[in-house]
Design a protein around this motif. Structure first.
Motif, mmCIF file in Angstrom:
data_model
loop_
_atom_site.group_PDB
_atom_site.id
_atom_site.type_symbol
_atom_site.label_atom_id
_atom_site.label_comp_id
_atom_site.label_asym_id
_atom_site.label_seq_id
_atom_site.Cartn_x
_atom_site.Cartn_y
_atom_site.Cartn_z
ATOM 1 N N VAL A 92 23.772 -6.081 8.988
ATOM 2 C CA VAL A 92 22.895 -5.052 8.437
ATOM 3 C C VAL A 92 23.526 -3.667 8.519
ATOM 4 C CG1 VAL A 92 20.711 -3.846 8.833
ATOM 5 C CG2 VAL A 92 20.783 -6.333 8.871
ATOM 6 N N SER A 93 23.438 -2.905 7.420
ATOM 7 C CA SER A 93 23.860 -1.503 7.439
ATOM 8 C C SER A 93 22.664 -0.555 7.321
ATOM 9 C CB SER A 93 24.850 -1.219 6.308
ATOM 10 O OG SER A 93 24.235 -1.364 5.033
ATOM 11 N N HIS A 94 21.573 -1.024 6.695
ATOM 12 C CA HIS A 94 20.371 -0.212 6.520
ATOM 13 C C HIS A 94 19.142 -1.074 6.794
ATOM 14 C CE1 HIS A 94 23.371 2.151 4.383
ATOM 15 N NE2 HIS A 94 22.553 3.186 4.399
ATOM 16 N N VAL A 95 18.080 -0.418 7.244
ATOM 17 C CA VAL A 95 16.868 -1.136 7.638
ATOM 18 C C VAL A 95 15.640 -0.425 7.076
ATOM 19 C CG1 VAL A 95 15.449 -1.906 9.584
ATOM 20 C CG2 VAL A 95 17.930 -1.941 9.784
ATOM 21 N N GLY A 96 14.700 -1.230 6.556
ATOM 22 C CA GLY A 96 13.378 -0.730 6.205
ATOM 23 C C GLY A 96 12.344 -1.560 6.942
ATOM 24 N N TYR A 97 11.357 -0.897 7.558
ATOM 25 C CA TYR A 97 10.356 -1.601 8.366
ATOM 26 C C TYR A 97 9.012 -1.575 7.649
ATOM 27 C CZ TYR A 97 7.303 -2.829 12.258
ATOM 28 O OH TYR A 97 6.363 -3.432 13.055
ATOM 29 N N LEU A 98 8.559 -2.768 7.272
ATOM 30 C CA LEU A 98 7.318 -2.920 6.525
ATOM 31 C C LEU A 98 6.238 -3.457 7.458
ATOM 32 C CD1 LEU A 98 6.430 -2.590 3.505
ATOM 33 C CD2 LEU A 98 6.900 -5.022 3.232
ATOM 34 N N LEU A 110 5.582 0.830 4.174
ATOM 35 C CA LEU A 110 6.939 1.005 4.674
ATOM 36 C C LEU A 110 6.920 2.178 5.655
ATOM 37 C CD1 LEU A 110 9.751 -0.367 4.052
ATOM 38 C CD2 LEU A 110 10.310 1.768 2.911
ATOM 39 N N LEU A 111 7.055 1.866 6.940
ATOM 40 C CA LEU A 111 6.927 2.907 7.958
ATOM 41 C C LEU A 111 8.183 3.759 8.085
ATOM 42 C CD1 LEU A 111 4.925 1.204 10.838
ATOM 43 C CD2 LEU A 111 4.119 2.332 8.751
ATOM 44 N N PHE A 112 9.338 3.154 7.855
ATOM 45 C CA PHE A 112 10.569 3.946 7.861
ATOM 46 C C PHE A 112 11.676 3.156 7.187
ATOM 47 C CE2 PHE A 112 10.858 1.607 11.910
ATOM 48 C CZ PHE A 112 12.102 1.023 11.789
ATOM 49 N N GLN A 113 12.711 3.861 6.769
ATOM 50 C CA GLN A 113 13.960 3.244 6.323
ATOM 51 C C GLN A 113 15.087 4.202 6.653
ATOM 52 O OE1 GLN A 113 13.527 2.861 1.959
ATOM 53 N NE2 GLN A 113 15.016 4.513 1.849
ATOM 54 N N GLU A 114 16.173 3.659 7.148
ATOM 55 C CA GLU A 114 17.319 4.484 7.520
ATOM 56 C C GLU A 114 18.508 3.586 7.796
ATOM 57 O OE1 GLU A 114 16.667 6.310 11.587
ATOM 58 O OE2 GLU A 114 14.698 5.414 11.225
ATOM 59 N N ASN A 134 0.838 -1.195 0.000
ATOM 60 C CA ASN A 134 0.000 0.000 0.000
ATOM 61 C C ASN A 134 0.875 1.247 0.000
ATOM 62 O OD1 ASN A 134 -2.036 1.878 0.264
ATOM 63 N ND2 ASN A 134 -2.519 1.365 2.385
ATOM 64 N N GLY A 135 1.455 1.552 -1.167
ATOM 65 C CA GLY A 135 2.216 2.790 -1.305
ATOM 66 C C GLY A 135 3.632 2.719 -0.770
ATOM 67 N N ALA A 136 4.266 1.554 -0.845
ATOM 68 C CA ALA A 136 5.625 1.407 -0.307
ATOM 69 C C ALA A 136 6.644 2.080 -1.218
ATOM 70 C CB ALA A 136 5.975 -0.072 -0.146
ATOM 71 N N SER A 137 7.561 2.822 -0.621
ATOM 72 C CA SER A 137 8.667 3.454 -1.342
ATOM 73 C C SER A 137 9.952 3.171 -0.576
ATOM 74 C CB SER A 137 8.463 4.965 -1.467
ATOM 75 O OG SER A 137 7.289 5.269 -2.201
ATOM 76 N N LEU A 138 11.005 2.867 -1.307
ATOM 77 C CA LEU A 138 12.283 2.616 -0.643
ATOM 78 C C LEU A 138 13.432 2.926 -1.587
ATOM 79 C CD1 LEU A 138 13.570 -0.321 -1.791
ATOM 80 C CD2 LEU A 138 11.720 -1.230 -0.416
ATOM 81 N N ALA A 139 14.613 3.066 -1.003
ATOM 82 C CA ALA A 139 15.830 3.334 -1.766
ATOM 83 C C ALA A 139 16.968 2.575 -1.109
ATOM 84 C CB ALA A 139 16.129 4.832 -1.796
ATOM 85 N N VAL A 140 17.628 1.701 -1.878
ATOM 86 C CA VAL A 140 18.689 0.844 -1.346
ATOM 87 C C VAL A 140 20.022 1.349 -1.878
ATOM 88 C CG1 VAL A 140 19.608 -1.492 -1.254
ATOM 89 C CG2 VAL A 140 17.121 -1.122 -1.277
ATOM 90 N N PRO A 141 20.907 1.841 -1.001
ATOM 91 C CA PRO A 141 22.209 2.345 -1.467
ATOM 92 C C PRO A 141 23.090 1.218 -1.999
ATOM 93 C CG PRO A 141 21.690 3.138 0.756
ATOM 94 C CD PRO A 141 20.721 2.045 0.443
#
Length: 298
Positions: free
Chosen positions: A194-200, A205-209, A19-26
């Motif tokens: 893990v270096s980065h986390v996204g919480y679905l 997607l509630l956050f990623q950092e 439902n509208g998930a957006s993310l960016a993976v370095p």
């Protein structure tokens, strides 16, 4: 970014899996997509690999629209999943012989090293391997062509910790040259990489950092007040799982700032004697977030 997603939606009948998930993976990161079973992690991966099409939104992988991935891009993507199907009738060696011509960058020396590291006999029929050995073979088949992107969907389910550690060791040998995208609901198994986390959560997607930023802003807090208190109805939204026992109030602060915590506690709960603050591991963070979501009924 080696993977991006913008406003991804996916419906299966009346069920909205994303439902509208957006993310960016370095590029070069080890990105963990975490969430409970059914949160939409596998659906996200299938959309990224063009196994299914989004109902709305778009994604890019290796700079290419995911719906237009060609054999050139696919030859740079490794994939391992818990339920991965392997040809039961082939031997280990015959299976690798079959795969090798499809990948121009296949490193036979790395293949041999992985087989030795994992204790995989070339002559053994795949159908005779244990689940743990089949997972080792899945890694040994995906790593020799040194993929730019390695996608793992719940890869360690049902295997013992020793096998998991062996697989992690093989994976971490390629850290830096390979971007790792891993989905999991068991955070203890992936926390060290893990270096980065996204919480679905339920398709959102509630956050990623970065893991460092996440660890800096989430703290377990225990406040000893001057007197016992009844919790007020309107607690700060950043305080999760608030509990009171006599004059002691505990909570997880998801917006922790050392200079602001004391004044905020005083404003909400009154005078205090002491505040104790502890960092949380990834598993503890996830548990707090998941429990809070369940209590909200979201």
């Amino acid at each position: 970014m080696i993977v991006t997603a913008e406003n991804l939606h996916k419906k299966f009948g009346r069920t909205e899996a994303l439902n509208g998930a957006s993310l960016a993976v370095p590029e070069g990161s080890a990105f963990a997509l975490i969430g409970a079973n059914g949160a939409g992690k596998t659906t996200t991966i299938k959309l990224l690999l063009n196994a299914i099409a989004p109902s709305k939104g778009r994604a890019t992988v290796l700079g290419v629209d995911s719906r237009k991935l060609s054999p050139h891009e696919l030859a740079q993507i490794g994939y391992v999943s818990e339920g991965q199907q392997l040809p039961q009738g082939l031997s280990v060696g015959a299976y690798l012989d079959y795969l090798r011509p499809y990948y121009p960058a296949w490193d036979e020396a790395l293949e041999a090293a992985l087989l030795a590291q994992f204790g995989l006999p070339r002559a053994r029929r795949i159908g005779a391997l244990s689940h743990g050995m089949r997972m080792k073979l899945a890694f040994a088949a995906a790593l020799p062509y040194r993929p730019k992107l390695f996608i793992l969907d719940e890869p360690f389910g049902g295997i013992d910790p020793l096998v998991r550690d062996e697989l992690m060791a093989g994976l971490l040998q390629q850290a830096g040259e390979t971007t790792i995208f891993i989905s999991s609901h068991d955070l203890g198994e992936i926390e060290g990489m893990v270096s980065h986390v996204g919480y679905l959560e339920r398709g959102k997607l509630l956050f990623q950092e970065s893991f460092d930023d996440l660890g800096a802003r989430i703290r377990d807090v225990r406040v000893t007040l001057e007197r016992a208190v009844t919790l007020p109805p309107n607690l700060p939204a950043a305080w999760l799982n608030v509990a009171a026992q006599g004059a002691v109030v505990s909570f997880v602060d998801t917006r922790y700032a050392p200079a602001e915590l004391g004044p905020r506690v005083t404003a909400v709960l009154g005078a205090f004697r002491q505040i104790d603050v502890e960092p949380l591991g990834l598993r503890q963070m996830f548990t707090a977030l998941a429990r809070s979501a369940a209590q909200r009924g979201t």
